[in-house]
Scaffold this motif. Structure first.
Motif, PDB file in Angstrom:
ATOM      1  N   ARG A  91       1.039  -1.140   0.027  1.00 58.86           N
ATOM      2  CA  ARG A  91      -0.116   0.402  -0.175  1.00 58.86           C
ATOM      3  C   ARG A  91       1.424   1.494   0.108  1.00 58.86           C
ATOM      4  N   PHE A 100       0.669   5.803  -0.089  1.00 57.54           N
ATOM      5  CA  PHE A 100       0.256   6.866  -0.360  1.00 57.54           C
ATOM      6  C   PHE A 100       0.358   7.569  -0.975  1.00 57.54           C
ATOM      7  N   ARG A 145      -8.373   3.936  -2.917  1.00 53.84           N
ATOM      8  CA  ARG A 145      -8.929   4.742  -2.303  1.00 53.84           C
ATOM      9  C   ARG A 145      -8.614   6.049  -1.489  1.00 53.84           C
ATOM     10  N   ASP A 146      -9.643   6.984  -0.809  1.00 54.19           N
ATOM     11  CA  ASP A 146      -9.483   7.994  -0.684  1.00 54.19           C
ATOM     12  C   ASP A 146      -9.010   7.811   1.024  1.00 54.19           C
ATOM     13  N   ASP A 147      -7.747   8.647   1.086  1.00 55.76           N
ATOM     14  CA  ASP A 147      -7.336   8.264   3.052  1.00 55.76           C
ATOM     15  C   ASP A 147      -6.980   9.975   3.442  1.00 55.76           C
ATOM     16  N   SER A 148      -5.732  10.445   5.083  1.00 55.30           N
ATOM     17  CA  SER A 148      -5.438  10.709   4.210  1.00 55.30           C
ATOM     18  C   SER A 148      -4.450  10.619   5.759  1.00 55.30           C
ATOM     19  N   SER A 198      -4.837   9.495  -2.196  1.00 54.04           N
ATOM     20  CA  SER A 198      -5.051   8.029  -1.510  1.00 54.04           C
ATOM     21  C   SER A 198      -4.575   6.821  -1.484  1.00 54.04           C
ATOM     22  N   VAL A 199      -4.822   6.239  -1.338  1.00 49.02           N
ATOM     23  CA  VAL A 199      -4.394   4.545  -1.296  1.00 49.02           C
ATOM     24  C   VAL A 199      -3.593   3.473  -2.322  1.00 49.02           C
ATOM     25  N   LEU A 252      -1.886   5.855   8.392  1.00 46.97           N
ATOM     26  CA  LEU A 252      -2.752   6.686   7.508  1.00 46.97           C
ATOM     27  C   LEU A 252      -4.302   7.214   8.866  1.00 46.97           C
ATOM     28  N   SER A 288      -7.123   6.522   8.728  1.00 50.85           N
ATOM     29  CA  SER A 288      -7.806   5.403   8.725  1.00 50.85           C
ATOM     30  C   SER A 288      -7.734   4.348   9.651  1.00 50.85           C
ATOM     31  N   THR A 324      -4.876   2.721   8.715  1.00 49.68           N
ATOM     32  CA  THR A 324      -4.294   1.571   7.481  1.00 49.68           C
ATOM     33  C   THR A 324      -2.687   2.114   7.164  1.00 49.68           C
TER      34      THR A 324
END
Length: 131
Positions: free
Chosen positions: A22, A24, A46-49, A90-91, A117, A119, A121
């Motif tokens: 993964r 980012f 997929r979106d993340d931050s 995004s991841v 992240l 989330s 992740t």
């Protein structure tokens, strides 16, 4: 390109090429044209931050990277350790070989590190060498 920290790879067993890595991305690796040029295909995302960082800019001189991205200025992460700071992105899910291709794409101003992240992740991310 160097990396540090443990692997945020999926716990799947098997060869390195079968593991899901993964990454980012908050910049040009999210662009479909850059993904096709770097990985040969568009990747699942997929979106993340990422909390505790903010964006800066870096001047790119590598002609291949400029040609793929269409720009000689790219965003770069700067660590602030302030939880109020956060960078959206995004991841990307990729193979070990695709991660190596991402390492080759990123210029010497970036280093790949493991992060957690928003989330929860675990992922790799490219930060400024000083960051």
């Amino acid at each position: 390109m160097s990396s540090s920290g443990g692997s945020p790879a999926d716990s799947a067993r098997g060869s390195a090429s079968e593991r899901v890595e993964r990454l980012f991305s908050y910049g040009t690796l999210r662009l479909a044209s850059v993904q096709r040029g770097t990985f040969g295909a568009e990747l699942p995302t997929r979106d993340d931050s990422l909390p505790g960082f903010r964006l800066g800019m870096v001047k790119i001189t590598d002609p291949h990277v400029i040609a793929l991205s269409g720009s000689d200025e790219h965003p770069i992460l700067e660590r602030t350790d302030d939880p109020a700071d956060s960078v959206a992105g995004s991841v990307l899910e990729l193979t070990s070989e695709q991660l190596a291709a991402a390492d080759a794409y990123e210029v010497a101003d970036y280093v790949r590190v493991a992060v957690t992240l928003a989330s929860g992740t675990q992922a790799w991310v490219y930060v400024g060498v000083e960051g």
